[in-house]
Scaffold this active site. Structure first.
Site, mmCIF file in Angstrom:
data_model
loop_
_atom_site.group_PDB
_atom_site.id
_atom_site.type_symbol
_atom_site.label_atom_id
_atom_site.label_comp_id
_atom_site.label_asym_id
_atom_site.label_seq_id
_atom_site.Cartn_x
_atom_site.Cartn_y
_atom_site.Cartn_z
ATOM 1 N N LYS A 220 4.403 9.617 -16.634
ATOM 2 C CA LYS A 220 3.682 10.887 -16.864
ATOM 3 C C LYS A 220 4.030 11.514 -18.198
ATOM 4 O O LYS A 220 5.086 11.241 -18.782
ATOM 5 C CB LYS A 220 3.971 11.847 -15.710
ATOM 6 C CG LYS A 220 3.269 11.398 -14.430
ATOM 7 C CD LYS A 220 2.546 12.496 -13.707
ATOM 8 C CE LYS A 220 1.575 11.893 -12.701
ATOM 9 N NZ LYS A 220 1.687 12.507 -11.385
ATOM 10 N N ARG A 254 5.627 6.811 -5.987
ATOM 11 C CA ARG A 254 4.316 6.291 -6.409
ATOM 12 C C ARG A 254 4.462 5.840 -7.854
ATOM 13 O O ARG A 254 4.654 6.660 -8.745
ATOM 14 C CB ARG A 254 3.267 7.399 -6.264
ATOM 15 C CG ARG A 254 1.857 6.968 -6.624
ATOM 16 C CD ARG A 254 0.893 8.138 -6.497
ATOM 17 N NE ARG A 254 -0.463 7.714 -6.788
ATOM 18 C CZ ARG A 254 -0.959 7.641 -8.021
ATOM 19 N NH1 ARG A 254 -0.225 7.969 -9.063
ATOM 20 N NH2 ARG A 254 -2.193 7.222 -8.218
HETATM 21 N N1 HH2 Z 1 -0.620 11.334 -9.802
HETATM 22 C C1 HH2 Z 1 -1.792 10.785 -10.185
HETATM 23 C C2 HH2 Z 1 -2.756 10.429 -9.238
HETATM 24 N N2 HH2 Z 1 -2.531 10.594 -7.924
HETATM 25 N N3 HH2 Z 1 -1.119 11.284 -6.172
HETATM 26 C C3 HH2 Z 1 0.028 11.817 -5.758
HETATM 27 N N4 HH2 Z 1 0.262 11.991 -4.455
HETATM 28 N N5 HH2 Z 1 1.010 12.209 -6.655
HETATM 29 C C4 HH2 Z 1 0.836 12.077 -7.992
HETATM 30 O O1 HH2 Z 1 1.734 12.493 -8.762
HETATM 31 C C5 HH2 Z 1 -0.387 11.518 -8.469
HETATM 32 C C6 HH2 Z 1 -1.362 11.123 -7.512
HETATM 33 C C7 HH2 Z 1 -2.051 10.546 -11.633
HETATM 34 O O2 HH2 Z 1 -1.608 9.268 -11.999
HETATM 35 P P1 HH2 Z 1 -2.526 7.969 -12.141
HETATM 36 O O3 HH2 Z 1 -3.173 7.598 -10.862
HETATM 37 O O4 HH2 Z 1 -1.728 6.885 -12.745
HETATM 38 O O5 HH2 Z 1 -3.610 8.382 -13.212
HETATM 39 P P2 HH2 Z 1 -5.121 8.837 -13.096
HETATM 40 O O6 HH2 Z 1 -5.197 10.052 -12.247
HETATM 41 O O7 HH2 Z 1 -5.506 9.097 -14.524
HETATM 42 O O8 HH2 Z 1 -5.906 7.713 -12.487
#
Ligand code: HH2
Length: 288
Positions: A220, A254
């Site tokens: 992040k 995660r």
């Molecule tokens: N962060 C992201 C997406 N979903 N869900 C939970 N429970 N907690 C988190 O911190 C969280 C999440 C963002 O990360 P990522 O999926 O890698 O990116 P994007 O939203 O751009 O697909």
């Protein structure tokens, strides 16, 4: 049976690793990596081989400034991947806020809905309760498009805990079993660097809510701000942050980098949970 105890690998001190599979063109760190079902599945298989306990499949980016997609588009992206992984007996969580998507993936065999919107959309609580699956309720201030424009809190830790307590109450009232609920403070979702650090520093206070705690710190931007590293060079700070979270009570991580996280947890478990020395892969070898 409560979610965590349904895992074959469950034991009371064990931390679960959730591998991230974003079937999106625009996710913040791996956007475009898995745009086709074939690529998503080979990435998913690699994460399972590396030791992921479950996979979180996402069809819509929630990064700051991201543009929402329709339920049809989200389903078009993720359904072939969800169905194939369920057929392979993989534990599938789906990262979605849309009740239509929840209903379809629950029918297909997903075991968990991971909702950055904490089941606030109309029909979301009912979709999860009716499906009998687990749910992760995450805190977010605002919505992804504008959430990083001046997030404000009087007391970020107290306010996030308070929000999650209310969402847990709503979930229980709608019939979702307590053993199916997981909470997440939502690092980076409507939070400045100071807010994120404050939350990580006081993560142990979330134990008051008495449900398993999940964290998403992997790659992040807060880690980029602390180290100066670009998004493709944040594995090491991600591991440091993950272990700090575990020391403060996190039970599900995660992550994008499953192998590195598993290795760090092996060291953690050897010390914290006194893993039997015979279980180490090179236990018979001498040397440094
Ligand atoms: N962060 C992201 C997406 N979903 N869900 C939970 N429970 N907690 C988190 O911190 C969280 C999440 C963002 O990360 P990522 O999926 O890698 O990116 P994007 O939203 O751009 O697909």
């Amino acid at each position: 049976m409560p979610l965590l105890q349904r895992f074959k690998s469950y034991s009371p001190g064990r931390v679960l690793v959730m591998g991230i599979v974003n079937v999106t063109p625009d996710s913040f760190s791996d956007g475009g990596l898995c745009v086709s079902p074939g690529r998503a599945l080979s990435h998913a298989s690699r994460l399972i081989e590396e030791g992921a306990d479950l996979l979180d499949i996402g069809g819509e980016s929630t990064r700051p400034g991201s543009i929402p997609v329709t339920a049809e588009e989200e389903l078009r992206r993720i359904m072939p991947v969800v169905e194939a992984l369920v057929d392979m007996n993989v534990w599938v969580s789906v990262d979605t806020s849309k009740p239509e998507v929840m209903l379809a993936v629950i029918r297909a065999g997903a075991v968990m809905i991971n909702d950055v919107n904490a089941l606030r959309a109309e029909g979301a609580l009912e979709a999860v309760a009716g499906g009998g699956v687990a749910a992760c309720l995450m805190h977010m201030q605002g919505e992804p498009r504008h959430m990083q424009v001046q997030p404000r809190y009087e007391d970020v830790v107290a306010e996030v805990i308070d929000f999650l307590r209310q969402r847990l109450d709503a979930a229980r009232a709608s019939g979702i079993g307590n053993g199916q609920l997981v909470i997440d403070p939502g690092f980076g979702f409507g939070k400045t660097l100071d807010h994120n650090i404050e939350l990580l520093r006081h993560l142990d206070r979330f134990a008051d809510l008495d449900v398993p705690l999940m964290v998403g710190l992997s790659r992040k931007s807060m880690l980029g701000k602390i180290t100066g590293n670009d998004v493709d060079d944040r594995v090491h700070p991600s591991i440091a942050a993950a272990l700090l979270a575990v020391l403060k009570g996190a039970r599900i991580l995660r992550v994008h980098d499953v192998k590195a996280t598993r290795d760090a947890l092996a060291v953690y478990n050897a010390v914290a949970n006194q893993d039997s020395v015979e279980n180490y892969p090179e236990a018979g070898q001498s040397g440094s």
